[in-house]
Design an enzyme around this catalytic site. Structure first.
Site, mmCIF file in Angstrom:
data_model
loop_
_atom_site.group_PDB
_atom_site.id
_atom_site.type_symbol
_atom_site.label_atom_id
_atom_site.label_comp_id
_atom_site.label_asym_id
_atom_site.label_seq_id
_atom_site.Cartn_x
_atom_site.Cartn_y
_atom_site.Cartn_z
ATOM 1 N N SER A 1 0.797 -1.203 0.000
ATOM 2 C CA SER A 1 0.000 0.000 0.000
ATOM 3 C C SER A 1 0.843 1.273 0.000
ATOM 4 O O SER A 1 1.592 1.525 -0.937
ATOM 5 C CB SER A 1 -0.932 -0.059 1.207
ATOM 6 O OG SER A 1 -2.052 0.746 1.021
ATOM 7 N N ASP B 1 10.940 4.918 -9.497
ATOM 8 C CA ASP B 1 10.660 5.586 -10.763
ATOM 9 C C ASP B 1 11.467 6.866 -10.923
ATOM 10 O O ASP B 1 11.851 7.228 -12.044
ATOM 11 C CB ASP B 1 9.175 5.919 -10.873
ATOM 12 C CG ASP B 1 8.329 4.723 -11.250
ATOM 13 O OD1 ASP B 1 8.875 3.620 -11.371
ATOM 14 O OD2 ASP B 1 7.100 4.898 -11.422
ATOM 15 N N LYS C 1 -0.839 -4.067 -3.337
ATOM 16 C CA LYS C 1 -2.071 -3.363 -2.965
ATOM 17 C C LYS C 1 -1.944 -1.923 -3.421
ATOM 18 O O LYS C 1 -1.257 -1.120 -2.804
ATOM 19 C CB LYS C 1 -2.328 -3.407 -1.466
ATOM 20 C CG LYS C 1 -3.625 -2.689 -1.073
ATOM 21 C CD LYS C 1 -3.847 -2.681 0.424
ATOM 22 C CE LYS C 1 -5.169 -1.992 0.751
ATOM 23 N NZ LYS C 1 -5.105 -0.538 0.480
#
Length: 366
Positions: free
Chosen positions: A279, A290, A304
């Protein structure tokens, strides 16, 4: 508008990326709704039929709505439980579990002074049964839900074993425990390891303090169950100088979560992840990956990537409902897939040692 205010608005404090059920840390955490709930996604259509903010529902009615919603992450929290989770307290027995590749369920962490520690349960113990049911046959989320329970003072019976040892049964009494969300140590000279178990109030400030002056940082998100979105974004801000952390869709509108400016972008950073990284922890790890700010070491994360919206009922309790999914800055959704590490590792010990070696390589190139 100051950067900090821009971040808080972008974070949308009424949203959470917290995992509802984790046994060892804060077991998810929720922030106070600051406006009416957003329209939920199709998997909570039954609950979307009405605006539940301020609704006068009994606990039984609320729990029934959650059970019938078809939303696996929907949850009902009483007023005290809601307050405890946002303040870094949780109901449970003081242990974390994980599911290994062979399907076995093992204890990964035991909280000092908790019920599990008092029963001499130790990391590495295999959890065989919980209240008579085979742990390996249950989803991990269900195992955790049964460990946590719903009321302090209730008991749960566990059957455990150690390597080639006899099976023993223990009865643990659930209690409200103070979560120790951030732990700091130094596994190697000039290396600071910051373990974050969940994102409750104040965690980002603790991470910022721990990272200050470090020559190399290992941010350990293994077993991190998620939590408050603004704390996850603020933690990203420790290591980023502005820019995207994640985005999510609400009513077809794309909304951005943005880091504050002025973070440390120079100190070499390794992030540890595993199957218990969920999460908000996946949101943070995905942003750092990224943005090429950190090297991820470990194993595939939980997967999740959904967003929950809390609605406060008339009695102060909270219903938490899924309203959408988030994406990393590169547009990836970890939901159902998880994030892959840049450097795969074996067991927990191998992962920690490998992280130090990777960090040494990053420092040599800096």
């Amino acid at each position: 508008m100051p950067a900090a205010q821009r971040v808080r608005r972008g974070a949308t404090l009424s949203l959470v990326f917290g995992a509802v059920l984790m046994a060892g840390a804060a077991a998810g955490a929720w922030d106070e709704p600051d406006r009416a709930p957003l329209p939920p996604s199709s998997d909570t259509a039954q609950l979307a039929a009405q605006d539940l903010t301020g609704a006068d529902l009994s606990p039984q009615q609320a729990e029934r709505l959650v059970g019938e919603s078809g939303d696996r992450w929907a949850a009902y929290l009483g007023p005290e439980q809601y307050a405890d989770t946002t303040r870094g307290r949780y109901l449970g027995v003081g242990l974390s579990v994980d599911r290994a590749a062979d399907g076995s369920t093992s204890v990964t962490e035991v909280v000092a002074d908790g019920p599990a520690a008092a029963a001499l349960i130790a990391p590495g113990d295999r959890l065989l049964r919980i209240d008579g049911e085979a742990a390996d046959a249950l989803p991990v989320t269900e195992v955790v839900a049964r460990l946590r329970g719903r009321q302090a003072g209730t008991g749960v019976v566990l059957a455990l074993s150690r390597t080639d040892g006899p099976v023993r049964e223990v009865t643990l009494t659930r209690a409200v425990l103070a979560a120790r969300e951030v732990a700091v140590d130094h596994p190697a000279p000039e290396v600071t390891r910051i373990a974050v178990h969940a994102f409750t109030r104040g965690v980002a400030d603790q991470v910022r303090t721990a990272a200050r002056g470090a020559r190399g940082v290992v941010l350990d998100l293994r077993g991190n169950s998620g939590g408050l979105v603004d704390e996850a974004v603020a933690t990203a801000s420790v290591f980023l100088d502005g820019g995207s952390v994640a985005s999510y869709q609400v009513r077809g509108e794309r909304r951005e979560l943005v880091a504050a400016g002025g973070g440390d972008t120079a100190t070499p950073l390794v992030v540890l992840v595993d199957g218990g990284t969920m999460s908000a922890a996946e949101l943070l790890a995905g942003a750092l990956q990224d943005r090429c700010r950190a090297v991820l070491v470990g194993s595939r994360t939980f997967g999740k990537g959904t967003v929950q919206q809390p609605s406060r009922l008339a009695d102060g309790s909270v219903l938490e409902l899924t309203v959408g999914r988030y994406a990393t800055p590169a547009g990836r959704s970890p939901d159902g897939e998880g994030l892959l590490p840049d450097v795969p590792a074996g067991g927990p010990g191998d992962t920690a040692d490998l992280a130090v070696r990777v960090l040494a390589g990053l420092r040599a190139r800096a």
